[in-house]
Scaffold this motif. Structure first.
Motif, mmCIF file in Angstrom:
data_model
loop_
_atom_site.group_PDB
_atom_site.id
_atom_site.type_symbol
_atom_site.label_atom_id
_atom_site.label_comp_id
_atom_site.label_asym_id
_atom_site.label_seq_id
_atom_site.Cartn_x
_atom_site.Cartn_y
_atom_site.Cartn_z
ATOM 1 N N ARG A 22 11.202 -12.947 -6.314
ATOM 2 C CA ARG A 22 10.011 -12.616 -5.532
ATOM 3 C C ARG A 22 8.978 -11.880 -6.380
ATOM 4 N N LEU A 53 5.132 -8.484 3.762
ATOM 5 C CA LEU A 53 5.514 -9.887 3.619
ATOM 6 C C LEU A 53 6.966 -10.118 4.014
ATOM 7 N N TYR A 54 7.845 -9.151 3.660
ATOM 8 C CA TYR A 54 9.272 -9.324 3.927
ATOM 9 C C TYR A 54 9.788 -8.391 5.025
ATOM 10 N N GLU A 140 4.907 -22.949 -4.277
ATOM 11 C CA GLU A 140 4.507 -22.259 -3.053
ATOM 12 C C GLU A 140 5.329 -20.975 -2.885
ATOM 13 N N GLU A 141 4.636 -19.855 -2.756
ATOM 14 C CA GLU A 141 5.310 -18.564 -2.648
ATOM 15 C C GLU A 141 6.135 -18.466 -1.366
ATOM 16 N N SER A 142 5.849 -19.309 -0.375
ATOM 17 C CA SER A 142 6.586 -19.266 0.897
ATOM 18 C C SER A 142 8.074 -19.503 0.723
ATOM 19 N N CYS A 144 9.989 -18.073 -1.185
ATOM 20 C CA CYS A 144 10.657 -16.790 -1.437
ATOM 21 C C CYS A 144 11.068 -16.079 -0.151
ATOM 22 N N LYS A 145 10.656 -16.583 1.010
ATOM 23 C CA LYS A 145 11.006 -15.931 2.269
ATOM 24 C C LYS A 145 12.456 -16.188 2.669
ATOM 25 N N GLN A 146 13.109 -17.163 2.046
ATOM 26 C CA GLN A 146 14.527 -17.381 2.344
ATOM 27 C C GLN A 146 15.372 -16.486 1.427
ATOM 28 N N LEU A 206 10.056 -24.573 4.888
ATOM 29 C CA LEU A 206 9.160 -23.524 4.399
ATOM 30 C C LEU A 206 8.018 -24.017 3.514
ATOM 31 N N THR A 207 8.118 -25.236 2.987
ATOM 32 C CA THR A 207 7.089 -25.726 2.076
ATOM 33 C C THR A 207 6.518 -27.052 2.578
ATOM 34 N N ARG A 208 5.539 -27.544 1.858
ATOM 35 C CA ARG A 208 4.918 -28.818 2.226
ATOM 36 C C ARG A 208 5.701 -30.019 1.701
#
Length: 230
Positions: A22, A53-54, A140-142, A144-146, A206-208
């Motif tokens: 992250r 963010l987290y 995509e930084e998204s 990192c949410k997992q 989480l991503t495209r």
């Protein structure tokens, strides 16, 4: 938030903790915005933004970030030397700067890593399109949410190959790229459930990216995987 890595860097085997990944993405985003960086540049990590963010407290966020920076300092990445039968072992960062009383945390990139994370934008065409230096992958930084650093690495590898439409890789090579030792998911069934199945589901959510996979067998044994992008 835009995060870029050179394709050469993406395909080098390495592993880090989740928090370190992250922090890495956060600092890669800053490096992209700066475009050209030097070994003296300091990248301050926004503790408040990280906590929001987290969804954790600022105190806990600072603790996570400080440990993550230390993890990056001690995480090695093996990079082959161009046109030579040699490999360089380097760290991501050369220096960590912190101040507990003010929750200040910053890093300096290792000089040897800088060519692979910055200077990608050379300018613009008359039509306004960006001119890129070399082959780079936009991440995509998204992702990192997992909660799994291995899934982040799987995502990076898939993102690099997405433009081809399919990617075939042996189980042995995938393990090498994910930097898994012999004790990590020794059976393919474990690797499949913990990283492949869970990873594909998470990446699609989480991503495209939209990807599925097929096992490739030799007899009854699974020897490889074909990832198919849609």
């Amino acid at each position: 938030m835009a995060v870029y890595k050179s394709n050469f860097l993406v395909e080098q085997p390495y592993s880090t903790s989740l928090c370190a990944q992250r922090v890495l993405y956060n600092c890669l985003s800053m490096a992209y915005q700066a475009n050209l960086i030097s070994e003296t540049d300091i990248f301050e990590i926004d503790v408040v933004k990280y906590s929001e963010l987290y969804s954790i407290s600022i105190r806990k966020a600072y603790s996570h970030l400080k440990q993550a920076a230390v993890d990056l300092k001690h995480s090695d990445i093996h990079i082959p030397k161009e046109n030579e039968d040699k490999t360089r072992i380097i760290s991501w960062v050369s220096e960590i700067i912190y101040k507990d009383s003010g929750h200040f945390l910053a890093i300096k990139w290792h000089p040897a890593i800088i060519p692979y994370i910055s200077g990608f934008q050379l300018g613009y065409t008359p039509e306004g399109r960006k001119i890129w230096k070399g082959n780079v992958t936009k991440l995509e930084e998204s992702i990192c949410k997992q909660q799994s650093p291995d899934i982040i690495r799987l995502y990076e590898l898939l993102k690099k190959e997405e433009w081809k439409g399919t990617w075939k890789v042996s189980i042995e090579e995938l393990r090498r790229l994910l930097h898994l030792d012999e004790t990590s998911y020794p059976l393919y069934a474990n690797l499949k459930q913990r990283i492949i199945v869970k990873g594909i589901s998470t990446i699609n959510e989480l991503t495209r990216m939209n990807v599925k996979y097929l096992d490739k067998k030799f007899g009854k044994k699974v020897v490889g995987i074909e990832f198919i992008f849609r």
